[in-house]
Design a protein around this motif. Structure first.
Motif, PDB file in Angstrom:
ATOM      1  N   PHE A   1      30.361 -13.568 -28.341  1.00  0.00           N
ATOM      2  CA  PHE A   1      28.893 -13.284 -28.351  1.00  0.00           C
ATOM      3  C   PHE A   1      28.348 -13.009 -29.683  1.00  0.00           C
ATOM      4  O   PHE A   1      27.318 -13.515 -30.044  1.00  0.00           O
ATOM      5  N   SER A   2      28.971 -12.098 -30.414  1.00  0.00           N
ATOM      6  CA  SER A   2      28.526 -11.662 -31.634  1.00  0.00           C
ATOM      7  C   SER A   2      28.480 -12.762 -32.838  1.00  0.00           C
ATOM      8  O   SER A   2      27.493 -12.779 -33.531  1.00  0.00           O
TER       9      SER A   2
ATOM     10  N   ALA B   1      16.806 -15.044 -31.040  1.00  0.00           N
ATOM     11  CA  ALA B   1      18.157 -15.297 -31.027  1.00  0.00           C
ATOM     12  C   ALA B   1      18.805 -15.222 -29.549  1.00  0.00           C
ATOM     13  O   ALA B   1      19.377 -16.303 -29.026  1.00  0.00           O
ATOM     14  N   LEU B   2      18.283 -14.197 -28.905  1.00  0.00           N
ATOM     15  CA  LEU B   2      18.728 -14.018 -27.289  1.00  0.00           C
ATOM     16  C   LEU B   2      18.119 -15.378 -26.492  1.00  0.00           C
ATOM     17  O   LEU B   2      18.956 -15.526 -25.566  1.00  0.00           O
ATOM     18  N   THR B   3      17.056 -15.484 -26.907  1.00  0.00           N
ATOM     19  CA  THR B   3      16.229 -16.781 -26.073  1.00  0.00           C
ATOM     20  C   THR B   3      16.500 -18.205 -26.414  1.00  0.00           C
ATOM     21  O   THR B   3      15.746 -19.139 -25.990  1.00  0.00           O
TER      22      THR B   3
ATOM     23  N   ARG C   1      20.637 -22.572 -28.087  1.00  0.00           N
ATOM     24  CA  ARG C   1      21.403 -23.116 -28.704  1.00  0.00           C
ATOM     25  C   ARG C   1      22.620 -22.068 -29.049  1.00  0.00           C
ATOM     26  O   ARG C   1      23.816 -22.285 -29.623  1.00  0.00           O
ATOM     27  N   LEU C   2      22.026 -20.765 -29.018  1.00  0.00           N
ATOM     28  CA  LEU C   2      22.759 -19.612 -29.458  1.00  0.00           C
ATOM     29  C   LEU C   2      23.610 -19.145 -28.430  1.00  0.00           C
ATOM     30  O   LEU C   2      24.771 -18.817 -28.201  1.00  0.00           O
TER      31      LEU C   2
ATOM     32  N   ARG D   1      28.214 -28.244 -27.310  1.00  0.00           N
ATOM     33  CA  ARG D   1      26.990 -28.176 -26.883  1.00  0.00           C
ATOM     34  C   ARG D   1      26.593 -26.871 -26.456  1.00  0.00           C
ATOM     35  O   ARG D   1      27.272 -26.286 -25.431  1.00  0.00           O
ATOM     36  N   GLY D   2      25.184 -26.299 -26.549  1.00  0.00           N
ATOM     37  CA  GLY D   2      24.829 -25.218 -25.991  1.00  0.00           C
ATOM     38  C   GLY D   2      25.321 -23.977 -26.561  1.00  0.00           C
ATOM     39  O   GLY D   2      26.351 -23.965 -27.370  1.00  0.00           O
TER      40      GLY D   2
END
Ligand SMILES: [Zn+2]
Length: 182
Positions: free
Chosen positions: A18-19, A32-34, A37-38, A5-6
């Motif tokens: 992170f990548s 993507a940064l905001t 889910r990623l 999750r998350g």
């Protein structure tokens, strides 16, 4: 390294985890940064600050990043978040800061439209969505291209995108490359 999750915790994830999270979907870097889910817990203001610190354009597509750019993004993410967590805690006298996504006058680019970039002095540019503003430095981040006021408006012609998703839909058909191939 996958999480059920998350997204990954940007403060503790190593560069590999992170990548993987950042490139999982074809997105603009800002989106993507905001996307929680990623990557968990990064608001729009901090995303602007992180991308400025990394020297990457907010409309750069995640799938176009090379290894060096991902490493730079990872380093900038942890450095910017750690700096602001520390700074806001001090200003809140040790209490947890109330508005962690808000504009702060000490930010380098977010909310600083037309003000000089703290690094190079170039006026900060902006792209305005329905109610939000996203900012970057055209010299530090987009190789001198003024995306918001000239190139982007030509590209989009009629109107501004109403959402990041709409912006990405348009770039999805014809990706805007800000970086030379090598
Ligand atoms: Zn700059």
């Amino acid at each position: 390294m996958s999480q059920e999750r998350g997204g990954v915790d940007p403060l503790t994830a190593d560069v590999t985890a992170f990548s993987e999270a950042v490139v999982r979907e074809r997105r603009t870097l800002k989106r993507a940064l905001t996307d929680a889910r990623l990557v968990a817990g990064i608001g729009g203001a901090y995303a602007d600050e992180i991308l400025h610190a990394a020297g990457l354009s907010l409309v750069q597509l995640t799938t176009n990043l090379d290894t060096a750019e991902l490493a730079r993004l990872h380093e900038a993410t942890q450095a910017v978040l750690a700096m602001w967590i520390s700074r806001l805690r001090v200003e809140a006298s040790g209490a947890f800061p109330a508005k962690v996504t808000a504009f702060h006058p000490g930010m380098a680019v977010h909310g600083k439209f037309r003000q000089p970039c703290l690094v190079c002095g170039t006026p900060v540019q902006r792209i305005v969505f329905a109610t939000r503003e996203t900012n970057d430095c055209p010299r530090c981040q987009t190789k001198g291209k003024v995306l918001a006021d000239r190139a982007l408006s030509r590209l989009l012609k009629k109107d501004w995108p109403r959402s990041i998703e709409e912006l990405e839909g348009r770039f999805g058909a014809k990706p805007l490359r800000n970086q030379p191939e090598n």
